[in-house]
Scaffold this active site. Structure first.
Site, PDB file in Angstrom:
ATOM      1  N   LEU A  33      -2.871  28.681  95.979  1.00  0.00           N
ATOM      2  CA  LEU A  33      -2.219  29.907  95.537  1.00  0.00           C
ATOM      3  C   LEU A  33      -1.164  30.401  96.513  1.00  0.00           C
ATOM      4  CD1 LEU A  33      -5.458  31.737  94.336  1.00  0.00           C
ATOM      5  CD2 LEU A  33      -3.904  30.300  92.997  1.00  0.00           C
ATOM      6  N   HIS A  37       1.381  33.520  92.373  1.00  0.00           N
ATOM      7  CA  HIS A  37       0.108  33.652  91.648  1.00  0.00           C
ATOM      8  C   HIS A  37      -0.488  35.040  91.859  1.00  0.00           C
ATOM      9  CE1 HIS A  37       0.015  29.162  92.572  1.00  0.00           C
ATOM     10  NE2 HIS A  37      -0.100  29.178  91.258  1.00  0.00           N
ATOM     11  N   ASP A 149       8.040  28.796  85.850  1.00  0.00           N
ATOM     12  CA  ASP A 149       7.875  27.706  84.885  1.00  0.00           C
ATOM     13  C   ASP A 149       8.341  28.216  83.519  1.00  0.00           C
ATOM     14  OD1 ASP A 149       6.556  25.753  86.669  1.00  0.00           O
ATOM     15  OD2 ASP A 149       5.034  27.302  86.797  1.00  0.00           O
TER      16      ASP A 149
HETATM   17  O1  PAF Z   1       1.227  26.697  85.706  1.00  0.00           O
HETATM   18  C1  PAF Z   1       0.185  26.073  86.012  1.00  0.00           C
HETATM   19  O2  PAF Z   1      -0.330  26.163  87.134  1.00  0.00           O
HETATM   20  C2  PAF Z   1      -0.472  25.163  84.982  1.00  0.00           C
HETATM   21  O3  PAF Z   1       0.466  24.486  84.231  1.00  0.00           O
HETATM   22  C3  PAF Z   1      -1.483  25.904  84.081  1.00  0.00           C
HETATM   23  C4  PAF Z   1      -0.794  26.959  83.211  1.00  0.00           C
HETATM   24  C5  PAF Z   1      -2.559  26.537  84.919  1.00  0.00           C
HETATM   25  C6  PAF Z   1      -2.152  24.895  83.123  1.00  0.00           C
HETATM   26  O4  PAF Z   1      -2.825  23.907  83.816  1.00  0.00           O
END
Ligand code: PAF
Length: 281
Positions: A33, A37, A149
């Site tokens: 993390l 996050h 992402d």
């Molecule tokens: O973004 C991420 O870390 C991953 O693609 C997720 C959304 C946890 C799915 O495994």
């Protein structure tokens, strides 16, 4: 913070929370993390009674030549970072999540084949499938994802709408290092020199924003300028630079009100992505 490894235990806890009328905010992660996050977890905490974070490195979203085996892991550090922020930490094993040979996969058509999907075949199917599984286990009222992402966020919003998941989908801004580098668990692969050179992605995004602010609307011209700019960095190898519609992810030739600029660039052997929304003011 309660740590749960089994699906059935998590289901029981969630069931009892729901019976008591508690709302659940969910942050799915693959661990290692960083502040990006944690910004999702804090927002989830603000908006829900209970926060569930999952850490699961999902083999289904890695290609055969990708870094599943070497993906960075540090569960002890992750647990320490989450204390006080998260109520339930779900860390299932691969065996727990894939108890039998899976024959069911989610395919989010078109959106999954563009951009990163061109070189990462099957990646977004792996992501969509695991997130759907996690939604079925956690039954969240809201789920939190990072704009870093950007394509993943669009794919998952489409998947959640198509499959009638009731979770509210929240997408939070990119969190950056002081020098502008977008935070990513994969930044750990970069040497100090590469880390400094990786700033070229952020600089490219900024220069596109300036071009738009100065009146540029022709996406071909902007993309060409960014190619030239990034190519001057010796360790950088461009995978793609595209300007697309925010929802359909289809290329646009002229920027009307706003458009999404996405970059994927290898710096040394690490593939980095970044993006910004270009806005006409
Ligand atoms: O973004 C991420 O870390 C991953 O693609 C997720 C959304 C946890 C799915 O495994």
């Amino acid at each position: 913070m309660k740590i749960v490894k089994s699906i059935s235990v998590l289901r029981k806890v969630v069931c009892s929370l729901k019976r008591r009328g508690k709302t659940i905010g969910f942050v799915p992660t693959m661990g290692f993390l960083h502040e990006g996050h944690l910004s999702l977890v804090r927002r989830a905490k603000k908006e829900n009674d209970v926060v569930v974070v999952s850490i699961y490195i999902n083999p289904a979203q890695f290609g055969p030549k990708e870094d599943f085996k070497n993906y960075p892991r540090d569960l002890r550090r992750d647990t320490r970072l989450l204390r006080g922020l998260c109520d339930l930490l779900f860390i299932p094993s691969v065996k727990e999540m894939v108890a039998q040979e899976s024959r069911t996969f989610i395919e989010v058509r078109r959106l999954s084949d563009l951009l990163c999907g061109r070189t990462r075949k099957g990646h977004f199917s792996g992501v969509a499938t695991v997130v759907a599984k996690l939604f079925n286990i956690v039954a969240p009222d809201a789920a939190y994802f990072g704009q870093k992402d950007a394509q993943q966020a669009v794919v998952l919003e489409q998947m959640a709408a198509d499959l009638n998941f009731s979770a509210k989908m929240v997408v939070m801004p990119v969190v950056r290092e002081k020098n502008g580098l977008a935070m990513s668990s994969r930044n750990v692969y970069l040497s100090d020199k590469e880390k400094a050179e990786a700033v070229v992605l952020f600089q490219a995004l900024k220069s596109a924003e300036h071009m738009v602010a100065a009146g540029s609307r022709d996406t071909k011209k902007i993309i060409r300028t960014l190619y030239d700019f990034i190519s001057r960095t010796p360790s950088a190898r461009i995978d793609y630079i595209e300007i697309v519609d925010k929802k359909t992810l289809e290329s646009v030739s002229t920027i009307k009100r706003e458009a999404l600029l996405l970059l994927a660039v290898h710096v040394g052997s690490t593939r980095l992505i970044d993006n910004t929304i270009l806005k006409v003011k």
